[in-house]
Design a protein around this motif. Sequence first.
Motif, PDB file in Angstrom:
ATOM      1  N   ALA A 191      42.210  62.240 -52.185  1.00 64.83           N
ATOM      2  CA  ALA A 191      40.910  62.667 -51.666  1.00 64.83           C
ATOM      3  C   ALA A 191      39.911  61.614 -51.954  1.00 64.83           C
ATOM      4  N   LYS A 192      40.081  60.822 -53.134  1.00 64.01           N
ATOM      5  CA  LYS A 192      39.075  59.797 -53.736  1.00 64.01           C
ATOM      6  C   LYS A 192      39.154  58.569 -52.725  1.00 64.01           C
ATOM      7  N   ILE A 193      40.428  58.104 -52.630  1.00 68.37           N
ATOM      8  CA  ILE A 193      40.762  57.141 -51.828  1.00 68.37           C
ATOM      9  C   ILE A 193      40.076  57.226 -50.579  1.00 68.37           C
ATOM     10  N   ALA A 194      40.569  58.478 -49.743  1.00 65.13           N
ATOM     11  CA  ALA A 194      40.074  58.415 -48.497  1.00 65.13           C
ATOM     12  C   ALA A 194      38.473  58.743 -48.481  1.00 65.13           C
ATOM     13  N   SER A 195      38.151  59.318 -49.410  1.00 66.03           N
ATOM     14  CA  SER A 195      36.487  59.378 -49.077  1.00 66.03           C
ATOM     15  C   SER A 195      35.670  58.149 -49.433  1.00 66.03           C
TER      16      SER A 195
END
Length: 368
Positions: free
Chosen positions: A227-231
């Motif tokens: 989720a961190k990478i995506a956000s």
Amino acid sequence: MRDFTNAKKIVVKIGTNILTKEGTIEIDIGYVGRIARQISSLLRSDRQVVIVSSGAIGMGAGQLEMVDKVQGIKMRQACAAIGQPLLMAEYRKSFGRYGVTVAQVLLTAEVLNNRKTYLNLRNSVETLHKLGVVPILNENDSVSTDEIGTAFGDNDRLSALVASKIDADLLIMLSDIDALYDRDPRRFKGAQAVPAVYEITDQIIKSAGGRGSRHGSGGMRTKIEAAKIASNAGCRMVLADGRLKNVIGRIIAGEQIGTVFMPKRKLSNRARWILNSVTVGTINIDEGAMRAVKNRKSLLPSGVVSIEGTFEAGAVVMLNDNVKAVTNFSSAELKALTGKHSTEIKKILGPGRRDVIAIPEDIVFLDY
Ligand code: GLU
């Protein structure tokens, strides 16, 4: 209210735990069929889909009639090689019922870290999409291992990196973990599912616990990392229970299922690539230079304090410990330029060289 009406490019990650029959390593063929039906209907609404599917190792193990979890790297590699074509055959059969062609793309971490191969990947996915084909991605487990640094480790990370690198609007992570919880649901009975996350704080990471539910292999930690990478890359991610009826269609329709992780910032393709590349060295810079790059100024040699590692011009490096950048100079050249004024670059390195180490477009902050 969630609105995915404009989500055109969608990555769907399907975990081993929902692809296999409860508590076994046997692939649930019926589930593959349901996924094919749901994704085919997305294609009819003029969307482009990439699937990141696990399950190769499980299928290989099934073929070998192994009953337990596959142990050891060599056996996992062998099982992946046996299982990958079997997995693809199931997808091909299921999508074939809807007249949809699928394609296999196997990746190693190196492919995404190298700008040239990353562009090749973008191009092939783009061409496949133009042809109405659904690319199905997986890690090339037979050749990539953690030991030689070529592995993603898990498909959660892989799917988020792919989503960010192909500029996807939405990453749907289908798992046996149904949502992010405000407390570890294994330890606290009253733990509540969080419908939306706007910022992944340390508190979220801590309170989420290792896993959200049941027996996920990647667990909640890798979901949050994804989720961190995506956000960071400006891509929304929905984490949801992959076994819910028509889960993909319902997510796209805006139903509040699982947890949506909202993006932090909108990045250019190049900035995304920089952010997701493994760095090969560090340029330590002084406070003044850091202030300048924060204010979207170029990095100049005068602010350089020291160089760590050996790298070529064009490599992605760290600036101190919180910024990534593409350097116009190699480590050897930078050592010669350290602390020097920009006007001296030509004198030291000869003519025809850039007069800055990195331009603002090539400098990306990890924390925003
Ligand atoms: N690539 C592995 C497989 O296809 C799965 C990795 C994961 O579950 O994250 O079996």
